[in-house]
Design a protein around this motif. Structure first.
Motif, PDB file in Angstrom:
ATOM      1  N   MET A   1       0.843  -1.175   0.000  1.00  0.00           N
ATOM      2  CA  MET A   1       0.000   0.000   0.000  1.00  0.00           C
ATOM      3  C   MET A   1       0.886   1.235   0.000  1.00  0.00           C
ATOM      4  N   ALA A   2       0.529   2.211  -0.779  1.00  0.00           N
ATOM      5  CA  ALA A   2       1.290   3.452  -0.878  1.00  0.00           C
ATOM      6  C   ALA A   2       1.020   4.343   0.319  1.00  0.00           C
ATOM      7  N   SER A   3       2.000   5.132   0.683  1.00  0.00           N
ATOM      8  CA  SER A   3       1.836   6.101   1.759  1.00  0.00           C
ATOM      9  C   SER A   3       1.224   7.373   1.188  1.00  0.00           C
ATOM     10  N   THR A   4       0.293   7.935   1.944  1.00  0.00           N
ATOM     11  CA  THR A   4      -0.351   9.169   1.530  1.00  0.00           C
ATOM     12  C   THR A   4      -0.346  10.136   2.702  1.00  0.00           C
ATOM     13  N   ILE A   5       0.036  11.365   2.452  1.00  0.00           N
ATOM     14  CA  ILE A   5      -0.012  12.401   3.477  1.00  0.00           C
ATOM     15  C   ILE A   5      -1.178  13.309   3.153  1.00  0.00           C
ATOM     16  N   THR A   6      -2.075  13.453   4.106  1.00  0.00           N
ATOM     17  CA  THR A   6      -3.259  14.264   3.929  1.00  0.00           C
ATOM     18  C   THR A   6      -3.395  15.194   5.123  1.00  0.00           C
ATOM     19  N   ALA A   7      -3.714  16.436   4.889  1.00  0.00           N
ATOM     20  CA  ALA A   7      -3.921  17.396   5.975  1.00  0.00           C
ATOM     21  C   ALA A   7      -5.406  17.570   6.250  1.00  0.00           C
ATOM     22  N   THR A   8      -5.748  17.712   7.520  1.00  0.00           N
ATOM     23  CA  THR A   8      -7.110  18.030   7.937  1.00  0.00           C
ATOM     24  C   THR A   8      -7.009  18.789   9.250  1.00  0.00           C
ATOM     25  N   THR A   9      -8.123  19.183   9.801  1.00  0.00           N
ATOM     26  CA  THR A   9      -8.135  19.886  11.084  1.00  0.00           C
ATOM     27  C   THR A   9      -9.042  19.173  12.063  1.00  0.00           C
ATOM     28  N   LEU A  10      -8.828  19.424  13.347  1.00  0.00           N
ATOM     29  CA  LEU A  10      -9.715  18.897  14.371  1.00  0.00           C
ATOM     30  C   LEU A  10     -11.002  19.710  14.385  1.00  0.00           C
ATOM     31  N   SER A  11     -12.124  19.033  14.583  1.00  0.00           N
ATOM     32  CA  SER A  11     -13.406  19.725  14.687  1.00  0.00           C
ATOM     33  C   SER A  11     -13.704  20.125  16.123  1.00  0.00           C
ATOM     34  N   GLY A  12     -12.923  19.612  17.047  1.00  0.00           N
ATOM     35  CA  GLY A  12     -13.082  19.957  18.458  1.00  0.00           C
ATOM     36  C   GLY A  12     -11.779  19.729  19.187  1.00  0.00           C
ATOM     37  N   SER A  13     -11.568  20.472  20.243  1.00  0.00           N
ATOM     38  CA  SER A  13     -10.349  20.337  21.029  1.00  0.00           C
ATOM     39  C   SER A  13     -10.311  18.991  21.740  1.00  0.00           C
ATOM     40  N   ILE A  14      -9.102  18.497  22.039  1.00  0.00           N
ATOM     41  CA  ILE A  14      -8.945  17.260  22.806  1.00  0.00           C
ATOM     42  C   ILE A  14      -7.918  17.498  23.911  1.00  0.00           C
ATOM     43  N   ASN A  15      -8.062  16.747  25.005  1.00  0.00           N
ATOM     44  CA  ASN A  15      -7.088  16.844  26.091  1.00  0.00           C
ATOM     45  C   ASN A  15      -6.107  15.682  26.007  1.00  0.00           C
ATOM     46  N   GLN A  16      -5.215  15.586  26.992  1.00  0.00           N
ATOM     47  CA  GLN A  16      -4.154  14.584  26.952  1.00  0.00           C
ATOM     48  C   GLN A  16      -4.658  13.143  27.073  1.00  0.00           C
ATOM     49  N   THR A  17      -5.884  12.939  27.553  1.00  0.00           N
ATOM     50  CA  THR A  17      -6.384  11.579  27.746  1.00  0.00           C
ATOM     51  C   THR A  17      -7.406  11.143  26.687  1.00  0.00           C
ATOM     52  N   ALA A  18      -7.758  12.042  25.786  1.00  0.00           N
ATOM     53  CA  ALA A  18      -8.771  11.726  24.766  1.00  0.00           C
ATOM     54  C   ALA A  18      -8.323  10.555  23.892  1.00  0.00           C
ATOM     55  N   GLN A  19      -9.262   9.658  23.592  1.00  0.00           N
ATOM     56  CA  GLN A  19      -8.978   8.527  22.725  1.00  0.00           C
ATOM     57  C   GLN A  19      -9.799   8.557  21.442  1.00  0.00           C
ATOM     58  N   VAL A  20     -10.674   9.539  21.326  1.00  0.00           N
ATOM     59  CA  VAL A  20     -11.453   9.742  20.105  1.00  0.00           C
ATOM     60  C   VAL A  20     -11.337  11.207  19.725  1.00  0.00           C
ATOM     61  N   LEU A  21     -11.002  11.471  18.458  1.00  0.00           N
ATOM     62  CA  LEU A  21     -10.975  12.841  17.985  1.00  0.00           C
ATOM     63  C   LEU A  21     -11.811  12.950  16.734  1.00  0.00           C
ATOM     64  N   THR A  22     -12.423  14.102  16.564  1.00  0.00           N
ATOM     65  CA  THR A  22     -13.250  14.344  15.397  1.00  0.00           C
ATOM     66  C   THR A  22     -12.494  15.276  14.465  1.00  0.00           C
ATOM     67  N   VAL A  23     -12.371  14.852  13.217  1.00  0.00           N
ATOM     68  CA  VAL A  23     -11.642  15.634  12.217  1.00  0.00           C
ATOM     69  C   VAL A  23     -12.623  16.240  11.221  1.00  0.00           C
TER      70      VAL A  23
END
Length: 79
Positions: free
Chosen positions: A1-23
């Protein structure tokens, strides 16, 4: 599989313990459970030079479930 670099942003802030992030966009992210491979993301705050590498362990739409890899876990903000 080829490597792909994609940029996006977080839709909400996360703290140091977060295990789910919304992009803003999950384009080119694949649920690793379905693909049978390892996928990582690098999260960095705007205007910073050091971020955090995270293992992607699940994907549901734009919600990304991650395993935090480093002891130097950080907080990240929207944008």
């Amino acid at each position: 599989m080829a490597s792909t670099i994609t940029a996006t942003t977080l839709s909400g802030s996360i703290n140091q313990t977060a295990q789910v992030l919304t992009v803003a966009s999950a384009t080119n992210l694949v649920n690793p459970v379905a693909g049978g491979f390892r996928q990582v993301i690098y999260v960095i705050n705007p205007d910073q030079t050091v971020g955090e590498l995270m293992d992607v362990v699940g994907l549901n739409g734009t919600q990304v479930q991650v395993s935090r890899l480093y002891l130097s876990r950080q907080s990240f903000y929207t944008g």
